[in-house]
Design a protein around this motif. Structure first.
Motif, mmCIF file in Angstrom:
data_model
loop_
_atom_site.group_PDB
_atom_site.id
_atom_site.type_symbol
_atom_site.label_atom_id
_atom_site.label_comp_id
_atom_site.label_asym_id
_atom_site.label_seq_id
_atom_site.Cartn_x
_atom_site.Cartn_y
_atom_site.Cartn_z
ATOM 1 N N LEU A 29 36.532 44.728 50.009
ATOM 2 C CA LEU A 29 37.492 44.570 48.915
ATOM 3 C C LEU A 29 38.224 43.236 48.982
ATOM 4 N N GLY A 30 38.380 42.703 50.185
ATOM 5 C CA GLY A 30 39.091 41.441 50.348
ATOM 6 C C GLY A 30 38.476 40.292 49.579
ATOM 7 N N PHE A 37 42.604 41.571 37.934
ATOM 8 C CA PHE A 37 41.254 42.121 37.938
ATOM 9 C C PHE A 37 41.252 43.541 38.480
ATOM 10 N N VAL A 38 41.962 43.761 39.588
ATOM 11 C CA VAL A 38 42.034 45.097 40.177
ATOM 12 C C VAL A 38 42.661 46.076 39.194
ATOM 13 N N ARG A 39 43.746 45.659 38.531
ATOM 14 C CA ARG A 39 44.384 46.530 37.549
ATOM 15 C C ARG A 39 43.419 46.894 36.420
ATOM 16 N N ASP A 54 44.301 43.182 53.814
ATOM 17 C CA ASP A 54 43.839 43.126 52.429
ATOM 18 C C ASP A 54 44.705 43.979 51.517
ATOM 19 N N PHE A 55 45.311 45.031 52.069
ATOM 20 C CA PHE A 55 46.142 45.916 51.263
ATOM 21 C C PHE A 55 47.610 45.502 51.268
ATOM 22 N N GLY A 84 45.908 44.079 46.610
ATOM 23 C CA GLY A 84 45.702 45.185 47.534
ATOM 24 C C GLY A 84 46.744 46.275 47.367
ATOM 25 N N LYS A 85 47.987 45.867 47.125
ATOM 26 C CA LYS A 85 49.049 46.851 46.906
ATOM 27 C C LYS A 85 48.813 47.625 45.616
ATOM 28 N N THR A 86 48.234 46.946 44.619
ATOM 29 C CA THR A 86 47.897 47.634 43.374
ATOM 30 C C THR A 86 46.851 48.706 43.632
ATOM 31 N N PHE A 87 45.808 48.349 44.365
ATOM 32 C CA PHE A 87 44.754 49.317 44.686
ATOM 33 C C PHE A 87 45.335 50.467 45.492
#
Length: 202
Positions: A67-68, A85-87, A109-110, A115-118
């Protein structure tokens, strides 16, 4: 077309039913970080198009391995792009009934904006044995998510080569510590010694 055309065009050669396909986009060979980011976005657009062709009730799984790669950025602008992009990925996945997984070897990565969004939208998290300092780092940045017992379990998780890997599963109102048996092939995947890689190569 071009040197990177194989990333996006190879799937067109497949004639199988879309319901039976396992489609993999391998972006590791792209060394330029900007092109890699663009390729990541285009890959998801292609995946999104394929998913839209399937009935909503069909089971669909989207896995972001490493994911990174999507979250990395050497400037605030590129990191913001990754977060958006993640959102978009999560929003689209929810609309189309897609189960999305983000996999990473790095706790850091989080801790990025993306990463916090995921992390915030993930309703289930699975932790395998962590590196030194990782449990404390998680507790520091997500104190509302881990109590002292969780942190101790994270610190004690072990991988027993040739036997099993321990894991911690956390979701709303549910926490479990489990053992995952390792077959020879699975054991080869989760280790990096030459002996294990030789087994995987078979």
């Amino acid at each position: 077309s071009g040197s990177l055309g194989f990333i996006f065009s190879s799937y067109q050669k497949q004639k199988k039913d879309a319901k039976d396909q396992l489609l993999i986009f391998d972006l590791d060979g792209i060394t330029d970080p900007i092109i890699q980011k663009i390729a990541s976005f285009l890959s998801f657009l292609t995946i999104q198009k394929n998913f839209k062709s399937l009935p909503r009730e069909s089971k669909k799984l989207l896995i972001f391995e490493e994911l990174g790669v999507f979250l990395a950025g050497d400037s605030p602008e590129t990191q913001a792009m990754g977060e958006r992009f993640v959102r978009d990925v999560i929003k689209t996945a929810r609309k189309q009934g897609i189960q999305a997984f983000g996999l990473s070897n790095e706790v850091e990565d989080f801790l990025t904006p993306g990463g916090k969004t995921f992390w915030s939208v993930g309703n289930c998290k699975i932790f395998l044995p962590q590196g030194n300092g990782a449990p404390s780092l998680l507790k520091e940045h997500y104190p509302q998510y881990f109590d002292e017992a969780d942190t101790q379990i994270l610190e004690d998780l072990q991988l027993v080569k040739g036997s099993h890997s321990e894991a911690l599963i956390k979701k709303q109102n549910y926490t479990a510590s489990i053992q995952i048996p390792l077959s020879p092939i699975m054991n080869a995947i989760v280790t990096t010694t030459p002996e294990e890689e030789a087994c995987y190569a078979k």
